[in-house]
Design a protein around this motif. Structure first.
Motif, PDB file in Angstrom:
ATOM      1  N   UNK A  66       6.491  10.081  -0.038  1.00  0.00           N
ATOM      2  CA  UNK A  66       4.924  10.221   0.436  1.00  0.00           C
ATOM      3  C   UNK A  66       3.817   9.297  -0.589  1.00  0.00           C
ATOM      4  N   UNK A  67       3.451  10.137  -2.127  1.00  0.00           N
ATOM      5  CA  UNK A  67       3.131   9.295  -2.897  1.00  0.00           C
ATOM      6  C   UNK A  67       3.107   8.248  -2.754  1.00  0.00           C
ATOM      7  N   UNK A  68       4.963   7.328  -3.178  1.00  0.00           N
ATOM      8  CA  UNK A  68       5.096   6.240  -3.494  1.00  0.00           C
ATOM      9  C   UNK A  68       5.267   5.550  -2.690  1.00  0.00           C
ATOM     10  N   UNK A  69       5.263   5.521  -1.222  1.00  0.00           N
ATOM     11  CA  UNK A  69       5.156   4.600  -0.531  1.00  0.00           C
ATOM     12  C   UNK A  69       3.978   4.191   0.057  1.00  0.00           C
ATOM     13  N   UNK A  70       3.280   5.567   0.185  1.00  0.00           N
ATOM     14  CA  UNK A  70       1.580   5.321  -0.029  1.00  0.00           C
ATOM     15  C   UNK A  70       1.090   4.103  -0.662  1.00  0.00           C
ATOM     16  N   UNK A 104      -6.716   5.717  -4.057  1.00  0.00           N
ATOM     17  CA  UNK A 104      -6.489   6.014  -2.834  1.00  0.00           C
ATOM     18  C   UNK A 104      -6.014   6.573  -2.188  1.00  0.00           C
ATOM     19  N   UNK A 105      -5.015   5.542  -2.223  1.00  0.00           N
ATOM     20  CA  UNK A 105      -3.466   5.549  -1.959  1.00  0.00           C
ATOM     21  C   UNK A 105      -2.874   6.746  -1.541  1.00  0.00           C
ATOM     22  N   UNK A 106      -2.742   6.489  -3.199  1.00  0.00           N
ATOM     23  CA  UNK A 106      -2.504   8.239  -3.491  1.00  0.00           C
ATOM     24  C   UNK A 106      -2.494   9.405  -3.074  1.00  0.00           C
ATOM     25  N   UNK A 107      -3.901   9.508  -3.130  1.00  0.00           N
ATOM     26  CA  UNK A 107      -4.295  10.022  -2.267  1.00  0.00           C
ATOM     27  C   UNK A 107      -3.878  10.389  -0.900  1.00  0.00           C
ATOM     28  N   UNK A 108      -4.064   9.400  -0.319  1.00  0.00           N
ATOM     29  CA  UNK A 108      -3.346   9.848   0.888  1.00  0.00           C
ATOM     30  C   UNK A 108      -2.554  10.586   0.904  1.00  0.00           C
ATOM     31  N   UNK A 109      -1.423  10.165  -0.043  1.00  0.00           N
ATOM     32  CA  UNK A 109      -0.306  10.324   0.140  1.00  0.00           C
ATOM     33  C   UNK A 109      -0.025  11.066   0.159  1.00  0.00           C
ATOM     34  N   UNK A 144     -10.902  10.232   5.966  1.00  0.00           N
ATOM     35  CA  UNK A 144     -11.352  11.365   4.860  1.00  0.00           C
ATOM     36  C   UNK A 144     -11.332  10.772   3.555  1.00  0.00           C
ATOM     37  N   UNK A 145     -10.245  10.251   3.843  1.00  0.00           N
ATOM     38  CA  UNK A 145      -9.445   9.392   1.731  1.00  0.00           C
ATOM     39  C   UNK A 145     -10.341   8.126   2.507  1.00  0.00           C
TER      40      UNK A 145
END
Length: 531
Positions: A66-70, A104-109, A144-145
């Motif tokens: 999830x983190x990687x793909x985000x 920020x995408x890492x946080x979303x992931x 939120x992110x």
């Protein structure tokens, strides 16, 4: 340590490519490409990709995927969206900002992994219905992110908000209810709906698309229910685009020439009015930096601007640079043909690394361009000007970068603005997409607050925007231009104007609460897996 086989490597590359394509689709929704439907489609592909990657996997693997793909999706989108940042200062600024935004995408992931794990466990425990709640918390977590990205650090960077890619599409109208945050929520819900349809969850997927898309189409029809006011008064407004002699970061070194260009076009306007080929405007809007020669310190500039106002016999909003005891200011001055300079709007939301330089001493070791950044000080005014004096029309002003901040036009509406003006200077970004992206933000703001917007740019694109977000007139980039139109003056109050930031706070709080709860469950699940 075993080396991964070809099948594993191939799967990794395929899923990564799919996430990158999802980022490409999100980028395609922004102007000037402007394919609004590409963003929901991109999120649908992204959620499908994540689901394929984590299907049947343990929670820790789910988190990694999830983190990687985000991150891949976000980085791809921002690399494509932001090349204009490095147009004249080099690729380091472009890559640097794109990477920072992708963090920020890492946080979303991270939150997405926890929410997906919660959704799967809830579905397993109580069927599909119980899994809907955590699944639909995903869009709120995205909001939120995005709120964090748009507010922190250095005031945030709201330029890349998901809502700005929806101009021209049905999802844009959600902005009138709760601002850009609700549009982002609707886009992600639509993306989830597409992913659900791929998984043959017909009812839930179709419901998500019907609510977001059809709901967006209905909003303009029923909007008079919460709006009140009379459209009939108009103001004849002219926007002057003087253009610049040449491109590049030495724009400020061309101050005299730029001022002369705007004086020339204004004199042309006055001549046509006197000849009877144009109506006399009630207001003339000059761009930001139209007179970087400070007229309060340069008597010649003062005299020539005064002469232009007297010739056209209308007040001019003059974009200039002023200085007071605090420091340099990016200022819009009401210049009256009789009384001269009067009321001022001092830019409140300044562009970091451009109009001021955070961490200047540190970053000076990274790039010599650091010292080209300004040292402007922000204002704290109401965001409105009264070009005809008290009792006349109230003009809400958002100078250039300010349009990406919710507080700019929101404060103006709260202080009685009946139309918007956006003086801007895009000359330092050359022939890039920046000016078109900014125009799209202004169009969305027009829809959000039910106000017409006059955009006056030094080098383009200048435009007249109706309250429904439609561009009725515009100029070519890097050409002199003159626009004129009867602008509707409205005192309506959309639900977004009434709620202010409350809608975004509620969505963000719901997303954060859901992600935290899912995160605690995620930790318990991971702990059990280790025992």
């Amino acid at each position: 340590m075993r080396r991964p086989d070809r099948r594993t490597v191939g799967r990794f590359l395929l899923l990564t490519l799919a996430a990158a394509f999802a980022g490409l689709a999100q980028y395609a929704s922004y102007q000037p490409t402007g394919l609004w439907w590409a963003a929901p489609l991109g999120f649908g592909l992204f959620f499908w990709t994540v689901d394929r990657a984590v299907a049947g996997k343990d929670p820790r693997t789910t988190r990694r995927w999830s983190v990687w793909l985000s991150w891949v999706q976000g980085l791809t989108c921002y690399l494509l969206l932001l090349p204009w940042v490095g147009e004249y200062v080099g690729a380091i600024a472009w890559f640097g900002l794109s990477v920072v935004e992708s963090l920020y995408s890492l946080l979303f992931g991270l939150g997405l992994a926890a929410l997906l794990t919660w959704s799967r466990s809830a579905s397993a425990a109580g069927g599909r219905t119980r899994g809907i709640l955590p699944f639909l918390a995903v869009p709120a977590w995205y909001v939120a992110v995005e709120w964090l990205r748009a507010n922190w650090p250095f005031g945030g960077f709201g330029w890349v908000r998901l809502a700005w890619g929806q101009v021209g599409g049905p999802l844009a109208h959600w902005i009138t209810l709760a601002g850009p945050a609700l549009v982002a929520y609707a886009v992600v819900v639509a993306g989830l709906g597409i992913a659900l349809l791929v998984h043959r969850r017909w009812i839930t997927g179709a419901a998500a698309l019907v609510v977001t898309l059809v709901g967006g189409l209905i909003i303009p029809v029923v909007s008079p229910v919460w709006r009140s006011g009379d459209d009939s008064p108009t103001l004849n407004v002219a926007a002057v685009q003087g253009n610049v002699p040449r491109l590049g970061l030495d724009f400020n070194a061309q101050r005299e020439a730029v001022l002369n260009n705007h004086l020339q076009v204004t004199r042309q306007l006055a001549d046509e009015v006197d000849a009877g080929t144009r109506a006399r405007p009630d207001l003339v809007v000059w761009p930001e930096n139209a007179s970087d020669v400070d007229p309060f310190r340069n008597p010649d500039a003062y005299t020539r601007i005064q002469a232009a106002a007297e010739a056209v016999k209308a007040p001019i909003l003059v974009g200039t640079i002023t200085r007071d005891e605090v420091g340099s200011r990016n200022t819009i001055v009401v210049w009256d043909p009789t009384d001269g300079p009067g009321e001022q709007h001092v830019k409140k939301f300044l562009q970091p690394f451009g109009e001021y330089m955070p961490l200047r001493d540190l970053l000076r070791h990274v790039s010599s361009y650091v010292d080209l950044a300004g040292d402007y000080k922000p204002g704290d005014g109401p965001g409105t000007l009264h070009p005809a004096g008290t009792g006349g029309p109230v003009v809400g002003v958002a100078t250039c970068y300010e349009v990406s901040f919710d507080g700019a036009y929101r404060d103006a509406v709260d202080n009685g603005a009946t139309m918007f003006a956006s003086p801007t200077n895009n000359a330092t970004f050359g022939h890039t997409d920046m000016t078109y992206q900014q125009l799209a933000i202004n169009r969305m703001r027009a829809i959000e607050y039910d106000r017409a917007v006059t955009v006056a740019a030094t080098s383009g694109v200048s435009a007249m925007i109706d309250p429904d977000g439609a561009v009725t007139q515009d100029t070519e980039i890097f050409r002199q231009g003159l626009l004129q139109a009867d602008i509707p003056l409205r005192d309506t109050r959309t639900l977004s104007a009434r709620l202010g930031a409350v809608g975004e706070w509620v969505l963000s709080a719901a997303g954060l609460a859901a992600a935290l709860y899912a995160g605690m469950r995620f930790r318990k699940t991971t702990r059990r897996g280790r025992e």
